[in-house]
Write an enzyme that holds these catalytic residues in place. Sequence first.
Site, short mmCIF file in Angstrom:
data_model
loop_
_atom_site.label_atom_id
_atom_site.label_comp_id
_atom_site.label_asym_id
_atom_site.label_seq_id
_atom_site.Cartn_x
_atom_site.Cartn_y
_atom_site.Cartn_z
N LYS A 201 0.79 14.69 1.12
CA LYS A 201 -0.53 14.98 0.54
C LYS A 201 -0.69 16.48 0.25
O LYS A 201 -1.60 16.89 -0.45
CB LYS A 201 -1.63 14.47 1.45
N HIS B 25 0.79 -1.24 0.00
CA HIS B 25 0.00 0.00 0.00
C HIS B 25 0.81 1.27 0.00
O HIS B 25 0.23 2.36 -0.04
CB HIS B 25 -0.93 0.04 1.21
N LYS C 156 -14.23 8.83 -5.12
CA LYS C 156 -15.53 9.19 -4.55
C LYS C 156 -16.01 10.52 -5.13
O LYS C 156 -17.19 10.69 -5.49
CB LYS C 156 -15.43 9.31 -3.02
N LYS D 208 -8.64 14.25 3.72
CA LYS D 208 -7.78 13.06 3.80
C LYS D 208 -6.87 13.24 5.00
O LYS D 208 -6.80 14.32 5.57
CB LYS D 208 -6.96 12.90 2.52
N ARG D 209 -6.15 12.18 5.40
CA ARG D 209 -5.19 12.33 6.49
C ARG D 209 -4.27 13.52 6.21
O ARG D 209 -3.93 13.79 5.05
CB ARG D 209 -4.33 11.06 6.62
N THR E 115 -8.30 7.03 -2.80
CA THR E 115 -9.65 6.58 -3.12
C THR E 115 -10.65 7.72 -2.97
O THR E 115 -11.72 7.67 -3.56
CB THR E 115 -10.10 5.40 -2.22
C1 LIG Z 1 -11.90 7.56 1.37
C2 LIG Z 1 -11.44 7.91 2.72
C3 LIG Z 1 -10.08 8.09 2.98
C4 LIG Z 1 -9.01 7.98 1.91
O1 LIG Z 1 -8.79 9.27 1.36
P1 LIG Z 1 -7.54 9.56 0.40
O2 LIG Z 1 -7.80 10.94 -0.12
O3 LIG Z 1 -7.58 8.55 -0.68
O4 LIG Z 1 -6.32 9.49 1.24
C5 LIG Z 1 -9.69 8.43 4.26
N1 LIG Z 1 -10.59 8.58 5.25
C6 LIG Z 1 -11.91 8.43 5.03
C7 LIG Z 1 -12.86 8.63 6.16
C8 LIG Z 1 -12.39 8.09 3.77
O5 LIG Z 1 -13.70 7.93 3.57
#
Ligand SMILES: *Cc1c(COP(=O)(O)O)cnc(C)c1O
Length: 833
Positions: free
Chosen positions: A574, A380, A680, A568-569, A676
């Site tokens: 990022k 990952h 979305k 995101k985190r 991911t």
């Molecule tokens: C989809 C999702 C992530 C992943 O986000 P990335 O932008 O791909 O790092 C992290 N936390 C939550 C709550 C999510 O729904």
Amino acid sequence: MVNESVAAKAHRAQPSTPRDHSSEGVADSIAQAEYPDSLFESHLLFDHVLPPSEVGNRERYEAMARSVRDLLSHHWQRTDQTYRRENPKRIYYLSMEFLIGRSLSNNIVNLQLDPVAAKLFTRHQLDKAAILEEEPDAGLGNGGLGRLAACFLDSMATMQLPAMGYGLRYEYGMFKQLIVDGWQREQPDNWLRRPDPWEVARPGEAVEIRLGCSFEIRGGSLRAIEGIPSSLIGIPYDRPIVGYGGKTINTLRLWASATPDNFDFQEFSGGDFVDALAERLTAETVTRVLYPDDSTAEGRGLRFVQEYFLVACSLADLIRRFRSGNPDWHSLPDKVAIQLNDTHPSLAVAELMRILLDEAGLEWVSAWDLTKRTLAYTNHTLLPEALESWPMRWFELLLPRHLEIIVEIDRHLRQEAADRWPGDEGRAACVGILGGGLVRMANLAIAGSHSTNGVAAIHSRLLREATVRDLAELFPERFNNKTNGITPRRWLLLANPRLAHCITEAIGDSWITNASQLRGLLPLADDKSFVASIRSAKREAKLQFRDWLQATSGIAVDPESIFDSQVKRIHEYKRQLLNGLRIVALYNRLKANPKLDIQPRTFFFAGKAAPAYHVAKLIIKFLNNVAATIDGDPDVRGRLKVVFLPDYNVSLAERLIPASDVSNQISTAGYEASGTSNMKFMMNGALTIGTRDGATIEMAEAAGEENFFLFGLTAEQVAGSRGWYNPWWHYENEAETRAVLDLLLSGHFCRNEPEVVNALRNVLLAGGDTYRHLADLGPYLDADQRLQTLYSRPDEWSKNAILNIASSGRFSSDRTIAEYADEIWNAKPCPVT
Ligand SMILES: *Cc1c(COP(=O)(O)O)cnc(C)c1O
């Protein structure tokens, strides 16, 4: 371009779509709405034994959830019976994280019970939103990796695959984030404080795990006591995983640790009751907390025990199940596929070898062959700090037999490398599992499995070419790519019912289980009435988000403004900080030219920083300061607004993503394995401004690059600039970049926080700008300009959004799972009968 054919084949392999044979699903076995009413009323009375006047929404939520669980129980049990009878090849997904979110609304949607539930809410005059709000998010994960596991479970159940998830039942999930004066504060997430209506405890299926030493807690930390073996008990708690249409209901089995019932207080503690109690506490500590960081775990010793506990409980359980239907050990790879979600469960290699050697009594060669053919590993991340390695010393103490086995695996592996590259000792050292007193878990996982996959094309390539190059040359046939996906049930049908409705009105509802059907929207990109319906769905989602934000936080946002999100985190790679620099540049432009004609914009941020990640926490503080400064400045107020939404989790993502116009995916190229949230947003009709990184590259390819706002250095350019990159060049030669930095470093946004200013100076200039913020700022602003221009032409914007939605089908986790099933697991659907 990906294998549409594989996905298509898998869809054909499904015996039916839920619509064709809905009589098989749970929904139709329910007699016209009366049944749930009486269930609901019984649970309300019998589970709580309260007079009606004292029943609150929490009790109503529990009664509602328990009645939905009652409705699916029969079918859940039938799913299990079918698997026992048919004895298909089973898929086991091992993951330290499952970021599930809420289950009530998701289960209602997947069971297609919405009409029944709606009647029930009406008849009892229930406040639906308030009741759903009573369910805590099951936040048993940090971010993308855990959410991927949850999306995969949904897809596997929907595709009627005989699959099971295995994880840990942490008592405390991901911490709750508060923002106090702009700073992150962490609070424990005691999500099980109240009974969880979804879980079924199965103490009768508990397993015992043996360890080579005992433990005690001294001064809050775990200490091993050498030479006294001990054991832990794993108690399974099962949660239903409802496939869409309710035809297959799989199980997520989470392990809780406990002390053995026959625990001998005398033997272990010399009769001292206090010592015995400490021992019990220690055992139960193992599944107490989720580590709030997926790259560098604090309390690493306990984390190591957790990883072994997951592996040992899950393998004992699945081997017991395998043995009950299959006398021949050699059929293991024909009946069992085990997927390791990252290296966290990679002790499975040694544990399965131990079982086959010591319990089954097989020879090494045969045990090794079965192990490799049964296991598969997903990588990952390329971040070196996230490649796990554990001290050999810990193995000596805790898992001495496993260490023996690993030493032997290591010896064979080095021999294989020596045969392949005679005389090249460097190579053998690279592929080895042992080195520097450590056990390298990624090498163990690659050596002990038949498949290693990355999670987006670029990531799989960099993994092969750089991170584990020598192993990839030794075992080229094992390496493959499986681009991540998201479930369209939760992320579109449930999260964005208005958009889902528009789509279904236009092309029918087969997209729900076959997302490639979204292509059917392509011809409608110029259709006036469809464009209008898409635009009004987005507007409604924005209004709903505005109302929710106002009601829960008092913050007012303008739905006429562009909703521009990055959620995101919080991590340097990022680059939330790059987004902050963009906002400061726009702020400067407005200050310099108050008449400037720009679209009003609301920037949303959300995300948690690991508690020990100091720089990430300073970035949160900086963003909050920018927000406050802008709010206090009449020159820009009403034209720019920044909102940092606290406590990012699945439920917040479900609210914000449908309302967003713009998705920021701006990681330094080469660092984001897949992403991911990018998918979305795309599926919900947001346009992406982003770098050529992770799956964003493939998304742009699918939609056409002209429909994306791509910018910035490529992964090759980032890697190639390693020797000579100098952020000062950008400071000295780019006037706008210099103005942004001068303002930041003057303390304009951080008047009373010199530490924030110092951190920014260090990250962006003095420390060499590892993540290339300054190189990408100019191109980001150019892309932003293009984006603003398009937004001023609503028809073109909406057309673009439709092209994005229509091209998002490839990023359904159903497609990803179809590829895993065909190319890694060789597993087939097993419809419930
Ligand atoms: C989809 C999702 C992530 C992943 O986000 P990335 O932008 O791909 O790092 C992290 N936390 C939550 C709550 C999510 O729904």
